[in-house]
Write a protein that holds these residues in place. Structure first.
Motif, PDB file in Angstrom:
ATOM      1  N   LYS A  51      10.933  10.121   2.862  1.00 29.82           N
ATOM      2  CA  LYS A  51      10.389   9.125   3.536  1.00 29.82           C
ATOM      3  C   LYS A  51       8.997   8.523   3.372  1.00 29.82           C
ATOM      4  N   LEU A  52       8.921   7.288   3.008  1.00 28.09           N
ATOM      5  CA  LEU A  52       7.320   7.055   2.903  1.00 28.09           C
ATOM      6  C   LEU A  52       6.677   6.825   4.158  1.00 28.09           C
ATOM      7  N   GLU A  53       5.532   7.535   4.135  1.00 31.31           N
ATOM      8  CA  GLU A  53       4.727   7.344   5.285  1.00 31.31           C
ATOM      9  C   GLU A  53       4.212   6.170   5.816  1.00 31.31           C
ATOM     10  N   ASP A  54       4.168   5.777   6.941  1.00 35.04           N
ATOM     11  CA  ASP A  54       3.589   4.471   7.317  1.00 35.04           C
ATOM     12  C   ASP A  54       2.185   4.336   7.146  1.00 35.04           C
ATOM     13  N   VAL A  55       1.647   3.456   6.370  1.00 29.18           N
ATOM     14  CA  VAL A  55       0.275   3.171   6.467  1.00 29.18           C
ATOM     15  C   VAL A  55      -0.053   1.620   6.596  1.00 29.18           C
ATOM     16  N   PRO A  56      -1.464   1.540   6.778  1.00 29.34           N
ATOM     17  CA  PRO A  56      -1.775   0.092   7.246  1.00 29.34           C
ATOM     18  C   PRO A  56      -1.667  -0.575   5.782  1.00 29.34           C
ATOM     19  N   GLU A  57      -1.393  -1.777   6.098  1.00 26.82           N
ATOM     20  CA  GLU A  57      -1.306  -2.692   4.712  1.00 26.82           C
ATOM     21  C   GLU A  57      -2.637  -2.847   4.314  1.00 26.82           C
ATOM     22  N   TYR A  58      -2.969  -3.472   2.877  1.00 24.11           N
ATOM     23  CA  TYR A  58      -4.053  -4.001   2.621  1.00 24.11           C
ATOM     24  C   TYR A  58      -4.374  -5.171   3.282  1.00 24.11           C
ATOM     25  N   ASP A  59      -5.745  -5.660   3.390  1.00 25.48           N
ATOM     26  CA  ASP A  59      -5.828  -7.053   3.940  1.00 25.48           C
ATOM     27  C   ASP A  59      -5.334  -8.236   2.949  1.00 25.48           C
ATOM     28  N   LEU A  60      -5.254  -9.305   3.465  1.00 25.01           N
ATOM     29  CA  LEU A  60      -4.583 -10.329   2.891  1.00 25.01           C
ATOM     30  C   LEU A  60      -5.349 -10.834   1.376  1.00 25.01           C
ATOM     31  N   SER A  61      -6.825 -10.827   1.433  1.00 22.85           N
ATOM     32  CA  SER A  61      -7.442 -10.916   0.522  1.00 22.85           C
ATOM     33  C   SER A  61      -7.302 -10.122  -0.708  1.00 22.85           C
TER      34      SER A  61
ATOM     35  N   ARG B 297       0.837  -1.373   0.077  1.00 19.07           N
ATOM     36  CA  ARG B 297      -0.055   0.022  -0.026  1.00 19.07           C
ATOM     37  C   ARG B 297       0.881   1.309  -0.015  1.00 19.07           C
ATOM     38  N   GLN B 298       1.784   1.198   0.845  1.00 25.28           N
ATOM     39  CA  GLN B 298       2.993   2.252   0.757  1.00 25.28           C
ATOM     40  C   GLN B 298       3.557   2.712  -0.778  1.00 25.28           C
ATOM     41  N   LEU B 299       3.987   1.674  -1.203  1.00 24.92           N
ATOM     42  CA  LEU B 299       4.428   1.871  -2.536  1.00 24.92           C
ATOM     43  C   LEU B 299       3.284   2.108  -3.594  1.00 24.92           C
ATOM     44  N   MET B 300       2.227   1.695  -3.753  1.00 19.88           N
ATOM     45  CA  MET B 300       1.172   2.055  -4.552  1.00 19.88           C
ATOM     46  C   MET B 300       0.642   3.717  -4.201  1.00 19.88           C
ATOM     47  N   ASP B 301       0.627   4.005  -3.032  1.00 15.89           N
ATOM     48  CA  ASP B 301       0.352   5.451  -2.708  1.00 15.89           C
ATOM     49  C   ASP B 301       1.484   6.415  -3.236  1.00 15.89           C
ATOM     50  N   ASN B 302       2.612   5.909  -3.515  1.00 20.87           N
ATOM     51  CA  ASN B 302       3.933   6.768  -3.846  1.00 20.87           C
ATOM     52  C   ASN B 302       4.223   6.784  -5.083  1.00 20.87           C
ATOM     53  N   TYR B 303       4.287   5.755  -5.784  1.00 21.34           N
ATOM     54  CA  TYR B 303       5.084   5.361  -6.953  1.00 21.34           C
ATOM     55  C   TYR B 303       4.652   6.479  -7.986  1.00 21.34           C
ATOM     56  N   THR B 304       3.677   7.054  -8.191  1.00 18.91           N
ATOM     57  CA  THR B 304       2.928   7.915  -9.113  1.00 18.91           C
ATOM     58  C   THR B 304       3.767   9.136  -9.065  1.00 18.91           C
ATOM     59  N   GLU B 305       3.721   9.714  -7.780  1.00 20.38           N
ATOM     60  CA  GLU B 305       4.289  11.118  -7.566  1.00 20.38           C
ATOM     61  C   GLU B 305       5.908  11.118  -7.683  1.00 20.38           C
ATOM     62  N   ILE B 306       6.642   9.823  -7.380  1.00 17.84           N
ATOM     63  CA  ILE B 306       8.140   9.770  -7.511  1.00 17.84           C
ATOM     64  C   ILE B 306       8.367   9.653  -8.827  1.00 17.84           C
ATOM     65  N   LEU B 307       7.668   8.969  -9.654  1.00 16.61           N
ATOM     66  CA  LEU B 307       7.842   8.923 -11.243  1.00 16.61           C
ATOM     67  C   LEU B 307       7.670  10.184 -11.801  1.00 16.61           C
ATOM     68  N   ASP B 308       6.658  10.907 -11.424  1.00 13.31           N
ATOM     69  CA  ASP B 308       6.400  12.276 -11.899  1.00 13.31           C
ATOM     70  C   ASP B 308       7.549  13.250 -11.802  1.00 13.31           C
ATOM     71  N   GLY B 309       8.118  13.005 -10.466  1.00 12.32           N
ATOM     72  CA  GLY B 309       9.256  14.102  -9.925  1.00 12.32           C
ATOM     73  C   GLY B 309      10.523  13.589 -10.873  1.00 12.32           C
ATOM     74  N   ILE B 310      10.732  12.402 -10.852  1.00 15.21           N
ATOM     75  CA  ILE B 310      11.872  11.780 -11.582  1.00 15.21           C
ATOM     76  C   ILE B 310      11.798  12.263 -13.155  1.00 15.21           C
ATOM     77  N   SER B 311      10.647  12.304 -13.839  1.00 15.64           N
ATOM     78  CA  SER B 311      10.478  12.771 -15.074  1.00 15.64           C
ATOM     79  C   SER B 311      10.571  14.241 -15.207  1.00 15.64           C
ATOM     80  N   ILE B 312      10.306  14.895 -14.361  1.00 15.49           N
ATOM     81  CA  ILE B 312      10.533  16.422 -14.236  1.00 15.49           C
ATOM     82  C   ILE B 312      11.881  16.658 -14.096  1.00 15.49           C
TER      83      ILE B 312
END
Length: 198
Positions: free
Chosen positions: A123-133, A84-99
């Protein structure tokens, strides 16, 4: 073993006595990107985080869909606390690198003659993980398999105590089962409804 950007290669590979899942078997991840990942890892060592990974393999082979499916498959689990932490941040990081990349290419410089860059290292913020399902659904979408677990694992005790058998066990049953009813437990992944005249 699950896919891992710090351990996997394009194809399935040996890791001790185990088999490591290959990156090429992940949907929407091309051979060019995988070659870049392995080459960069061999040259400059393992990836330490999401920004480090995106920055080092950034290029024409890299796109948001590929990163998304690497995350969903669990390939980046070793460099973050949660998917979830990765999903919440990858778009912003890629956009920044592109700029930053576009500024470098255009040669925008400040008064001191340095290339203008902005730091998107955070630093990526701590967020609760998605549930297992949900995690398992992500894995299935990315690879066509459940890798870290299976949705029916949590029902194992009930399955055994209620006399259900596995499809693989049907061929082991003796002839006395011919014509008899057996109980199976299944997971329905999708349904298609047909409307009849009635």
């Amino acid at each position: 073993l699950p896919p891992d950007i710090n351990e996997s290669y394009a194809g399935f590979s040996m890791s001790g006595d185990n088999i490591r899942y290959g990156l090429l078997a992940i949907k929407n991840v091309g051979a060019g990107l995988i070659d870049k990942i392995v080459e960069e890892r061999n040259l400059n060592g393992k990836f330490s985080g999401l920004y480090d990974f995106c920055k080092r393999v950034y290029g024409k082979e890299m796109n948001k869909k590929a990163i998304e499916f690497l995350i969903k498959s669990g390939s980046l689990d070793s460099i973050a606390d949660s998917r979830r932490q990765l999903m919440d941040n990858y778009t912003e990081i890629l956009d920044g690198i592109s700029i930053d990349s576009k500024r470098t290419e255009s040669g925008q410089i400040d008064l001191f003659g340095n290339i203008e860059t902005e730091s998107y290292v955070k630093k990526l913020e701590d967020v609760p993980e998605y549930d297992l399902s949900y995690l398992l659904d992500m894995e299935y979408e990315a690879t066509g398999f459940y890798i870290s677990s299976h949705p029916l694992d949590k029902y194992e005790d009930k399955i055994k105590s209620n006399g259900y058998i596995k499809i693989s066990e049907l061929k082991k049953l003796d002839e006395s089962f011919d014509g008899k009813t057996v109980k199976l437990i299944c997971l329905i992944r999708n349904m298609k409804t047909h409307i009849t005249k009635k």
